[in-house]
Design a protein around this motif. Structure first.
Motif, PDB file in Angstrom:
ATOM      1  N   TYR A 136      27.085  18.345 -44.755  1.00 28.57           N
ATOM      2  CA  TYR A 136      28.096  19.240 -44.178  1.00 28.57           C
ATOM      3  C   TYR A 136      27.453  20.602 -43.945  1.00 28.57           C
ATOM      4  O   TYR A 136      26.601  21.040 -44.717  1.00 28.57           O
ATOM      5  CB  TYR A 136      29.286  19.384 -45.128  1.00 28.57           C
ATOM      6  N   SER A 174      27.873  24.902 -42.901  1.00 27.92           N
ATOM      7  CA  SER A 174      28.789  26.035 -42.948  1.00 27.92           C
ATOM      8  C   SER A 174      29.351  26.369 -41.569  1.00 27.92           C
ATOM      9  O   SER A 174      30.261  27.187 -41.449  1.00 27.92           O
ATOM     10  CB  SER A 174      28.076  27.266 -43.529  1.00 27.92           C
ATOM     11  N   SER A 175      28.799  25.712 -40.543  1.00 27.35           N
ATOM     12  CA  SER A 175      29.327  25.885 -39.187  1.00 27.35           C
ATOM     13  C   SER A 175      30.271  24.747 -38.811  1.00 27.35           C
ATOM     14  O   SER A 175      30.494  24.460 -37.633  1.00 27.35           O
ATOM     15  CB  SER A 175      28.185  25.980 -38.169  1.00 27.35           C
ATOM     16  N   SER A 176      30.800  24.037 -39.842  1.00 28.41           N
ATOM     17  CA  SER A 176      31.852  23.016 -39.696  1.00 28.41           C
ATOM     18  C   SER A 176      31.373  21.732 -39.028  1.00 28.41           C
ATOM     19  O   SER A 176      32.172  20.998 -38.434  1.00 28.41           O
ATOM     20  CB  SER A 176      33.057  23.579 -38.920  1.00 28.41           C
ATOM     21  N   THR A 235      29.740  17.830 -39.485  1.00 28.55           N
ATOM     22  CA  THR A 235      29.577  16.744 -40.438  1.00 28.55           C
ATOM     23  C   THR A 235      28.541  15.787 -39.879  1.00 28.55           C
ATOM     24  O   THR A 235      28.700  15.258 -38.779  1.00 28.55           O
ATOM     25  CB  THR A 235      30.896  16.000 -40.687  1.00 28.55           C
TER      26      THR A 235
END
Length: 270
Positions: free
Chosen positions: A83, A85-87, A89
């Motif tokens: 995952y 931090s810029s969203s 997956t």
């Protein structure tokens, strides 16, 4: 190199002293036998995300019994996800036992990457922030003389950025054979033009040798992990007591997860 010579002398000296005291006290000590094969296997996770557009790899394995060959025992059926931090997956799929690969993508400096591995009913996580890359100015060779024996090693030149802590990892292959895996930081060179000499055991580099140098910028936790490994092995000073190096993985897992920048240079000594 001097550190390696000293560490070799120290290991042999300490060992000789140990044998002497052991022989003195053998008659009055109780012998306790330890079964070294009873330890349960431990999960080992080794993976990285680079700033290159490529298939990224995470390896999931188990430790081998003490009396068995040190082979790779891949863990099947793990769920491996990263995952950001810029969203984002990112899913990793198995390509063979214990080897999990992503689709091709490029890591971004400044982004935090969090690895999650679910295996054997347990969840293991680790996080790493990809550093900003530091540009290499040049790579040269230096001849170093120790007790009259001269060897040639590569040296990497760069300008270390000021006001930020930087850590570097160097992986060197000579004629395709891994010869060095060394880390360094800017504790004494912050903000300065500097060079890192990469030394290793053996005869050094000879004329005609093809030398591949992989240069990584790594975060602080990853640096501490590889630095601890070098200290356990006695590189750069006296060896320390054997122990597992600090990992950024939780829940008892061994290994390391690194988000790093990477550049590879190939040079030939002429």
């Amino acid at each position: 190199m001097i550190g390696k010579i000293n560490s070799y002398w120290m290991r042999n000296t300490v060992f000789s002293i140990f044998i002497l005291f052991a022989s003195i006290f053998t008659s009055c000590e109780e012998v306790i036998e330890t079964n070294l094969t009873d330890a349960d296997p431990v999960i080992v996770i080794d993976g990285s995300i680079s700033d290159q557009s490529e298939v990224q790899t995470i390896k999931v394995s188990k430790t081998t019994p003490f009396d068995q060959p040190n082979t790779f025992i891949g863990v099947k059926g793990a769920k491996v996800t990263v995952y950001t931090s810029s969203s984002q997956t990112l899913s990793f799929v198995p390509t063979s036992d214990g080897i999990y690969k992503s689709s091709r993508f490029k890591g971004i400096p400044g982004v935090k990457y969090t690895l999650e591995v679910v295996a054997g009913g347990k969840t293991y996580t680790a996080s790493s922030i990809m550093p900003t890359p530091v540009r290499t100015d040049s790579i040269t060779f230096k001849k170093i003389s120790i007790f009259g024996n001269a060897s040639i090693y590569p040296s990497v030149y760069y300008n270390d950025p000021a006001q930020v802590q930087n850590q570097y990892r160097y992986i060197v292959k000579v004629n395709g054979v891994l010869t060095a895996d060394q880390v360094n930081d800017d504790r004494f060179s912050n903000g300065n033009a500097t060079s890192d000499l990469i030394t290793f055991e053996g005869d050094g580099i000879k004329v005609g040798d093809k030398t591949e140098i992989e240069i990584q910028c790594i975060d602080r936790n990853v640096f501490k992990y590889y630095f601890a490994i070098s200290q356990i092995g006695g590189n750069g000073g006296p060896p320390v007591a054997p122990s597992n190096p600090n990992t950024n993985l939780d829940n008892g897992a061994l290994g390391i997860f690194s988000a790093n920048t990477r550049a590879v240079y190939t040079v030939t000594l002429k």
